[in-house]
Design an enzyme around this catalytic site. Structure first.
Site, mmCIF file in Angstrom:
data_model
loop_
_atom_site.group_PDB
_atom_site.id
_atom_site.type_symbol
_atom_site.label_atom_id
_atom_site.label_comp_id
_atom_site.label_asym_id
_atom_site.label_seq_id
_atom_site.Cartn_x
_atom_site.Cartn_y
_atom_site.Cartn_z
ATOM 1 N N ASP A 106 0.864 -1.184 0.000
ATOM 2 C CA ASP A 106 0.000 0.000 0.000
ATOM 3 C C ASP A 106 0.892 1.223 0.000
ATOM 4 O O ASP A 106 2.056 1.147 0.408
ATOM 5 C CB ASP A 106 -0.912 0.002 1.251
ATOM 6 C CG ASP A 106 -2.184 0.810 1.007
ATOM 7 O OD1 ASP A 106 -2.074 1.974 0.571
ATOM 8 O OD2 ASP A 106 -3.282 0.278 1.236
ATOM 9 N N ARG A 114 -11.496 -3.126 -9.148
ATOM 10 C CA ARG A 114 -11.877 -2.575 -10.444
ATOM 11 C C ARG A 114 -11.124 -3.360 -11.521
ATOM 12 O O ARG A 114 -9.925 -3.625 -11.375
ATOM 13 C CB ARG A 114 -11.500 -1.087 -10.541
ATOM 14 C CG ARG A 114 -12.444 -0.193 -9.751
ATOM 15 C CD ARG A 114 -13.859 -0.236 -10.325
ATOM 16 N NE ARG A 114 -14.846 0.478 -9.550
ATOM 17 C CZ ARG A 114 -15.629 -0.064 -8.610
ATOM 18 N NH1 ARG A 114 -15.522 -1.351 -8.307
ATOM 19 N NH2 ARG A 114 -16.521 0.655 -7.989
ATOM 20 N N ASP A 123 -14.466 -10.617 -10.084
ATOM 21 C CA ASP A 123 -15.829 -10.056 -9.994
ATOM 22 C C ASP A 123 -15.948 -8.810 -10.874
ATOM 23 O O ASP A 123 -17.048 -8.324 -11.093
ATOM 24 C CB ASP A 123 -16.139 -9.698 -8.537
ATOM 25 C CG ASP A 123 -17.583 -9.260 -8.322
ATOM 26 O OD1 ASP A 123 -18.493 -9.997 -8.772
ATOM 27 O OD2 ASP A 123 -17.823 -8.194 -7.730
ATOM 28 N N GLU A 144 -17.309 -3.697 -18.666
ATOM 29 C CA GLU A 144 -18.494 -4.372 -18.118
ATOM 30 C C GLU A 144 -19.728 -3.884 -18.846
ATOM 31 O O GLU A 144 -19.799 -2.698 -19.173
ATOM 32 C CB GLU A 144 -18.594 -4.084 -16.613
ATOM 33 C CG GLU A 144 -17.427 -4.680 -15.838
ATOM 34 C CD GLU A 144 -17.489 -4.435 -14.324
ATOM 35 O OE1 GLU A 144 -18.516 -3.932 -13.834
ATOM 36 O OE2 GLU A 144 -16.508 -4.739 -13.646
ATOM 37 N N HIS A 171 -19.801 -8.681 -11.206
ATOM 38 C CA HIS A 171 -19.704 -7.482 -10.353
ATOM 39 C C HIS A 171 -20.826 -7.506 -9.298
ATOM 40 O O HIS A 171 -21.626 -6.567 -9.214
ATOM 41 C CB HIS A 171 -19.776 -6.186 -11.186
ATOM 42 C CG HIS A 171 -19.240 -4.988 -10.439
ATOM 43 N ND1 HIS A 171 -18.677 -3.898 -11.066
ATOM 44 C CD2 HIS A 171 -19.195 -4.705 -9.109
ATOM 45 C CE1 HIS A 171 -18.311 -2.996 -10.157
ATOM 46 N NE2 HIS A 171 -18.617 -3.470 -8.964
#
Ligand code: 3PG
Length: 317
Positions: free
Chosen positions: A173, A234, A258, A263, A282
Site C-alpha cells: 500500500d 476494479r 468479480d 463491463e 460485479h
C-alpha cells in the site's frame, strides 16, 4: 412546494426508495446513454449512481439545480470530482456498506479455486464421478496472503484469512497500516516481493491513473505458478489480456474475478472458456445486508437536499 427530483441510475433497495420518496420525487433513468441523461436532468437536484453510467462535467452543467451526486458503493471513478467541486455539488458514497460482503466473496473465491470446487461440480454434472481422482486441491491453512491495497475491504480479507486460517499476511500500500501490522502481524512489502511470495493475491485498489493495469504481464510473471489472483476491486487495475495469457499458459494457477476491464463482460470473452477461473458479474457486494446499507445513501441525499451535512462526503467542503 414541489419536492426536489432525485434521479436513480439503477434500481436500489425498496426500503431506501420508500424513505427517499417521503422527501423527494424519485425518478428512474430509462437509459444510461449520455444523450438520454443530458435530456433528462434539467430539473434534477440529486443523482444516485451505482456501478454503471457516468456523471461527467457535461451532465453536471446540464443540471443547473444539481446539489448532490451519491455513489451507491465506494468507487467514484465515474464521477468527475473536480467538476463537482468547482460547481459546488456534493459527492457522497458508502465506504463501509459493502466491506463484509466483498471480503466474504473474496474468501469464497479463494476456497472455490483452491479446492477446485467449480471443476468438480462441472465434472459431476457431466457424469464424471472419477474426477475425484484427478482433481486435487490445496488447503488455505498457513498459505501466504498478499493484499494489494489494505483499505477497509483489504483489511477485512486479511483478518478473515489470518484469524480463521492462520495465513501470514503481506501487504502493499502507499501508506502503512499499523492496525494490520499489530493486530494481524501483517508485513508491508514492495509489490514485487508480495507477488513473488504470496499464494493468494487479493486486489483491493481504487482505480486511479497510478493503479491502472498495475497488475500487468510483468507483475503476473512474478507470481508463483501455484498462486491465485483475486480481483473484486476494479477490472482496469489488471491488464486483462495479460491475465488471460497467464491463465492459459499456467503462469499462475487461477483467478477469481468479480470485475472486468469492460463491463458487462462480453459473452465471447476468453475468460469464460477457462477452467481455472471463477467469474461473477460485479456482484460481490450484492447481499441483502450490503444492498440495504448501500441504498441508505439516500439519508445523505436527503441531508444535502435539506441543507444538512452528509455523513459520508467524498470531498471535504
Ligand atoms: C452496485 O451494484 O452498486 C455495486 O456493486 C457497488 O459496489 P462497487 O463499489 O464495487 O461498485
Amino acid at each position: 412546494m414541489s419536492k426536489p427530483v432525485v434521479l436513480l441510475f439503477e434500481p436500489i433497495h425498496s426500503q431506501a426508495v420508500e424513505l427517499l420518496a417521503q422527501h423527494a420525487e424519485v425518478r428512474m433513468a430509462d437509459s444510461l446513454e449520455p444523450e438520454y441523461l443530458l435530456n433528462n436532468v434539467s430539473e434534477v437536484q440529486g443523482i444516485i449512481i451505482r456501478a454503471n453510467g457516468k456523471v461527467d462535467r457535461g451532465l453536471m452543467e446540464a443540471s443547473p439545480n444539481l446539489k448532490v451526486i451519491a455513489r451507491h458503493g465506494t468507487g467514484v471513478e465515474a464521477i468527475d470530482l473536480y467538476a463537482a467541486q468547482e460547481l459546488g455539488i456534493k459527492v457522497v458514497n458508502t465506504p463501509e456498506a459493502n466491506v463484509e460482503s466483498v471480503a466474504e466473496q473474496c474468501l469464497g473465491m479463494m476456497i472455490i479455486l483452491a479446492k477446485r470446487i467449480l471443476q468438480a461440480d462441472r465434472d459431476l454434472r457431466n457424469g464424471d464421478w472419477d474426477s475425484r481422482y484427478r482433481l486435487t486441491g490445496v488447503e488455505l491453512l498457513g498459505k501466504t496472503l498478499g493484499v494489494v491495497g489494505i483499505g477497509r475491504i483489504g483489511y477485512r480479507v486479511a483478518e478473515l484469512c489470518h484469524r480463521g486460517l492462520h495465513m501470514p499476511v503481506l501487504y502493499y500500500d502507499i501508506v502503512s497500516n499499523p492496525e494490520a501490522e499489530q493486530g494481524l502481524g501483517a508485513v508491508r512489502v514492495e509489490l514485487e516481493q508480495l507477488l513473488e511470495t504470496s499464494d493468494f493475491v487479493s486486489i483491493h485498489l481504487p482505480l486511479v491513473p497510478a493503479t491502472r493495469e498495475i497488475i500487468n504481464a510483468q507483475a503476473l510473471n512474478r507470481m508463483k505458478s501455484s498462486a491465485f489472483l483475486i480481483n473484486s476491486s476494479r477490472g482496469a487495475v489488471v491488464d486483462q489480456a495479460a491475465l488471460i495469457l497467464a491463465l492459459q499458459h499456467g503462469t499462475i494457477a487461477g483467478a477469481g474475478l468479480d470485475v472486468y476491464a469492460s463491463e458487462p463482460l462480453p459473452a465471447n470473452n476468453p475468460l469464460l472458456q477457462l477452467e481455472n477461473v471463477v467469474v461473477t458479474p460485479h456482484m460481490a457486494a450484492h447481499t441483502e445486508e450490503a444492498l440495504l446499507r448501500m441504498a441508505m445513501i439516500v439519508e445523505d441525499v436527503i441531508a444535502v437536499l435539506e441543507g444538512d451535512e452528509p455523513k459520508n462526503p467524498v470531498l471535504a467542503g
